[in-house]
Write an enzyme that holds these catalytic residues in place. Structure first.
Site, short mmCIF file in Angstrom:
data_model
loop_
_atom_site.label_atom_id
_atom_site.label_comp_id
_atom_site.label_asym_id
_atom_site.label_seq_id
_atom_site.Cartn_x
_atom_site.Cartn_y
_atom_site.Cartn_z
N LYS A 1 -12.39 66.41 -43.19
CA LYS A 1 -11.10 65.93 -42.23
C LYS A 1 -10.36 64.93 -42.80
O LYS A 1 -10.47 64.06 -43.16
CB LYS A 1 -12.13 65.02 -41.12
CG LYS A 1 -10.98 64.92 -39.98
CD LYS A 1 -11.46 63.42 -39.32
CE LYS A 1 -10.68 62.29 -39.63
NZ LYS A 1 -9.19 62.11 -39.47
N CYS B 245 -5.61 51.58 -52.99
CA CYS B 245 -6.51 50.51 -52.78
C CYS B 245 -6.63 49.88 -54.25
O CYS B 245 -7.40 48.97 -54.53
CB CYS B 245 -7.70 51.28 -52.52
SG CYS B 245 -8.26 52.42 -53.79
N SER C 243 -10.42 52.12 -44.47
CA SER C 243 -10.44 50.55 -44.41
C SER C 243 -11.69 50.26 -44.25
O SER C 243 -12.54 50.79 -43.83
CB SER C 243 -9.43 49.96 -42.95
OG SER C 243 -10.05 50.72 -41.88
N GLU D 17 -5.92 42.26 -46.78
CA GLU D 17 -5.42 43.40 -47.35
C GLU D 17 -4.03 43.55 -46.55
O GLU D 17 -4.11 43.69 -45.36
CB GLU D 17 -6.29 44.78 -47.08
CG GLU D 17 -5.73 46.13 -47.77
CD GLU D 17 -6.52 47.38 -47.56
OE1 GLU D 17 -7.23 47.37 -46.66
OE2 GLU D 17 -6.48 47.82 -48.66
N PHE E 146 -4.90 58.06 -45.41
CA PHE E 146 -3.67 58.71 -45.43
C PHE E 146 -2.82 58.39 -46.89
O PHE E 146 -2.10 59.16 -46.91
CB PHE E 146 -3.00 58.08 -44.16
CG PHE E 146 -2.23 56.36 -44.77
CD1 PHE E 146 -0.99 56.53 -45.33
CD2 PHE E 146 -2.89 55.47 -44.53
CE1 PHE E 146 -0.35 55.30 -45.68
CE2 PHE E 146 -2.48 54.26 -44.90
CZ PHE E 146 -1.26 54.04 -45.50
P1 NAD Z 1 -8.51 54.00 -41.69
O1 NAD Z 1 -9.86 53.31 -42.00
O2 NAD Z 1 -7.68 53.81 -40.77
O3 NAD Z 1 -8.66 55.61 -41.75
C1 NAD Z 1 -9.52 56.39 -42.82
C2 NAD Z 1 -10.15 57.75 -41.98
O4 NAD Z 1 -10.83 57.32 -40.70
C3 NAD Z 1 -9.06 58.38 -41.35
O5 NAD Z 1 -9.74 59.98 -41.67
C4 NAD Z 1 -9.13 58.16 -39.89
O6 NAD Z 1 -8.61 59.38 -38.83
C5 NAD Z 1 -10.61 57.96 -39.54
N1 NAD Z 1 -10.62 56.59 -38.46
C6 NAD Z 1 -9.88 55.61 -38.31
N2 NAD Z 1 -10.22 54.76 -37.47
C7 NAD Z 1 -11.66 55.32 -37.20
C8 NAD Z 1 -12.26 54.69 -36.23
N3 NAD Z 1 -12.30 53.65 -35.49
N4 NAD Z 1 -13.73 55.65 -35.92
C9 NAD Z 1 -13.63 56.48 -36.51
N5 NAD Z 1 -12.79 57.10 -37.71
C10 NAD Z 1 -11.71 56.47 -37.78
O7 NAD Z 1 -7.79 54.27 -43.17
P2 NAD Z 1 -6.36 54.41 -43.67
O8 NAD Z 1 -5.41 53.62 -43.10
O9 NAD Z 1 -6.09 55.96 -43.52
O10 NAD Z 1 -6.27 54.38 -45.33
C11 NAD Z 1 -5.77 53.03 -45.92
C12 NAD Z 1 -7.11 52.06 -46.15
O11 NAD Z 1 -7.93 53.17 -46.97
C13 NAD Z 1 -7.08 50.96 -46.77
O12 NAD Z 1 -7.77 49.97 -46.38
C14 NAD Z 1 -7.46 51.34 -48.26
O13 NAD Z 1 -7.48 50.08 -49.11
C15 NAD Z 1 -8.41 52.20 -48.20
N6 NAD Z 1 -8.63 52.98 -49.29
C16 NAD Z 1 -9.60 52.53 -50.13
C17 NAD Z 1 -9.93 53.47 -51.39
C18 NAD Z 1 -11.12 53.27 -52.10
O14 NAD Z 1 -11.14 54.06 -52.98
N7 NAD Z 1 -11.68 52.14 -52.05
C19 NAD Z 1 -8.98 54.44 -51.56
C20 NAD Z 1 -7.77 54.68 -50.69
C21 NAD Z 1 -7.65 54.02 -49.43
#
Ligand code: NAD
Length: 502
Positions: free
Chosen positions: A182, A291, A235, A402, A158
């Site tokens: 997606k 991140c 995450s 985090e 997000f």
């Molecule tokens: P998230 O893991 O909740 O969601 C990411 C994606 O996965 C979304 O599209 C979501 O719909 C899907 N998703 C969520 N839970 C799922 C599940 N149980 N099974 C299958 N799909 C699922 O992450 P978020 O809250 O959207 O984003 C924030 C996180 O992303 C933070 O931890 C941040 O550090 C990380 N992030 C990392 C980087 C990097 O380059 N390392 C960059 C940006 C964000």
């Protein structure tokens, strides 16, 4: 207080983009809320397995023709897309602010970095070249060609609704693959607008598809036999336990970029004024929802006696707290605002829980962001002000996990080695920075720290589009990374040809 014009004036109905068609939502719908105003700005479909299947089918059908399209012609579609993105630069940026909450300048930075990736991918005729060697044995030549694989899935978080899919998609399509994106269902509007511009740029139907939704879409992508690889950003638990594991089971190549807990070290010889300016954008930029955000500020006493360290520590803390308390919080479309809201209420609650945990575990709450002061009269549901904890230790929950919000943990390290041990002891390895004017410490830091992105007098170590977006330990699962040459390698297979003519 002047608010820039909002590009979204009525509630948008987000559609999927599949095979060059806009698909009306059917089934379950979720609302998208502007976190600053708490108004509903869009409705997004939560698609099903069959929607994913349709998208993969059209991508698979488009692949043979797209693959045969000369790289230079494929690049021309990207040139056209780049032109359209420039034309819509401000609209795209304001949309990000409306759906995510970040300030307009942060959104403009995001748009710029997204476009940069399109620009880099236009170099595909050179980037995709293989290599060769004559006479590997007498009269025998050998060469490597790079070929696309088919259909890739891109799953986004997000926090950068526009940019993150562009770490991958331009390279995937430039190399001759087709994509199914997606977006995060919390922020789907930027990808909807981007797909409209992709259509206007004239990409053949099926090359670029967008399927909106949540877990059901991810699960369908992971188990689809015609998806050859997945790019995921999100995450750590999802990256490791869902994406990386399932891709291993189903034989898909994978880039899984994950969570972070980034340490910033301030050495006694750091330029304090510049360090504080860098810290403010690192800890509080994007409301700490990056991140690459600073999480732990370690004040290092290398070479100082007790009294000197105590004076240095106070000086840094005072400067930090003074700058943090001046940050102007409000709606990001007000150009005077320096920090926007959290993405939604539950994300704010999560940070508030960490604040409570920090107090419970004995850290000192020096600046309490729960006292909300805003520029403008906005509902406070998603807002927090900058928060600072002192006396945090690496084993405390707030020092270890985090948080993903505007909360800084200040820690003490009496020596450089002790500070390095703190970073080593944390399971994440996304980014780490040192502020110093001494090359020896900078070099040692770069050499020893196991993090994918290292900053030397830099607060946010965001790799530009022609460098890989790295990550180590629990912050990354895979081998090759997004962006630049590594993305080209990820989206192609190397084929070796050896030839001899009689
Ligand atoms: P998230 O893991 O909740 O969601 C990411 C994606 O996965 C979304 O599209 C979501 O719909 C899907 N998703 C969520 N839970 C799922 C599940 N149980 N099974 C299958 N799909 C699922 O992450 P978020 O809250 O959207 O984003 C924030 C996180 O992303 C933070 O931890 C941040 O550090 C990380 N992030 C990392 C980087 C990097 O380059 N390392 C960059 C940006 C964000």
């Amino acid at each position: 207080m002047a608010i820039l014009e909002e590009p979204i004036k009525e509630v948008l109905t987000i559609k999927n983009y599949v095979g060059g068609e806009w698909i009306e939502p059917k089934g379950e719908i979720a609302e998208v809320i502007n976190p600053a105003t708490c108004r509903v700005i869009a409705k997004v479909p939560l698609s099903s397995e069959s929607d994913v299947d349709e998208a993969v089918k059209s991508a698979k059908e488009a692949f043979p023709e797209w693959r045969r399209t000369p790289p230079l012609t494929r690049a021309r579609y990207l040139f056209k897309l780049k032109e359209l993105l420039e034309e819509h630069f401000e609209e795209l940026s304001r949309i990000q602010t409306m759906e995510h909450g970040k300030t307009i300048d942060e959104s403009r930075g995001e748009t710029r970095r997204g476009i940069e990736n399109v620009e880099v991918a236009t170099g595909i005729p050179s980037l995709m070249m293989g290599y060769n060697l004559e006479d590997i044995a007498v009269g025998i030549d050998e060469y490597v060609i790079r070929q696309p694989l088919g259909v890739f899935g891109i799953i986004a978080p997000f926090n950068f609704p526009f940019m993150i899919p562009l770490w991958f998609a331009p390279y995937a399509v430039a190399t001759g693959n087709c994509v199914v994106i997606k977006p995060s269902s919390e922020v789907p509007i930027s990808q909807y607008k981007l797909a409209e511009l992709v259509e206007e740029a004239g990409f053949p139907p099926g090359v670029w598809n967008v399927v909106n939704g949540g877990r059901a879409v991810v699960s369908a992508m992971l188990s689809h036999p015609d998806i050859v690889g997945i790019c995921f950003v999100g995450s750590t638990p999802v990256a490791r336990d869902v994406i990386y594991r399932r891709c291993g089971e189903t034989g898909k190549r994978v880039i899984a970029q994950a969570g972070a807990k980034n340490f910033l070290l301030v050495m006694p010889d750091a330029d304090l004024e510049r360090t504080m300016a860098a810290c403010m954008t690192s800890f509080y930029g994007n409301t700490g929802q990056r991140c690459l955000s600073g999480a732990n500020l370690v004040i290092v006493g290398e070479g100082l006696n007790e009294n000197e360290y105590s004076a240095f520590y106070k000086k840094v803390v005072n400067a930090f707290v003074e700058s943090a308390s001046k940050i102007r919080v409000g709606y990001g479309l007000d150009e005077s605002v320096q920090m926007g809201p959290l993405r939604d209420k539950s994300k704010k609650e999560r940070v508030v829980n960490f604040i409570e945990k920090g107090i419970e575990e004995g850290a000192k709450l020096t600046l309490d962001g729960r006292n909300i002061r805003l520029v403008g009269d906005w509902p406070k549901d998603c807002f927090l002000n900058p928060t600072v904890f002192e006396d945090v230790t690496p084993d405390m929950t707030i020092g270890r996990e985090e948080i993903f919000g505007p909360l800084a943990c200040i820690m003490r390290a009496r020596s450089f080695d002790e500070a390095i041990e703190m970073i080593d002891g944390n399971p994440y390895g996304n980014a780490a920075s040192i502020f110093t004017s001494n090359g020896k410490w900078a070099r040692e830091f770069q050499y020893r720290v196991r993090c994918g992105n290292i900053g030397i007098n830099i607060g946010i170590v965001a790799p530009i589009a022609f460098f890989p977006f790295s990550g180590m330990k629990n912050s990354f699962f895979g081998v090759l990374h997004g962006q630049g040459q590594e993305a080209i390698r990820f989206f192609t297979e190397s084929k070796v040809v050896i030839q001899r003519w009689f």
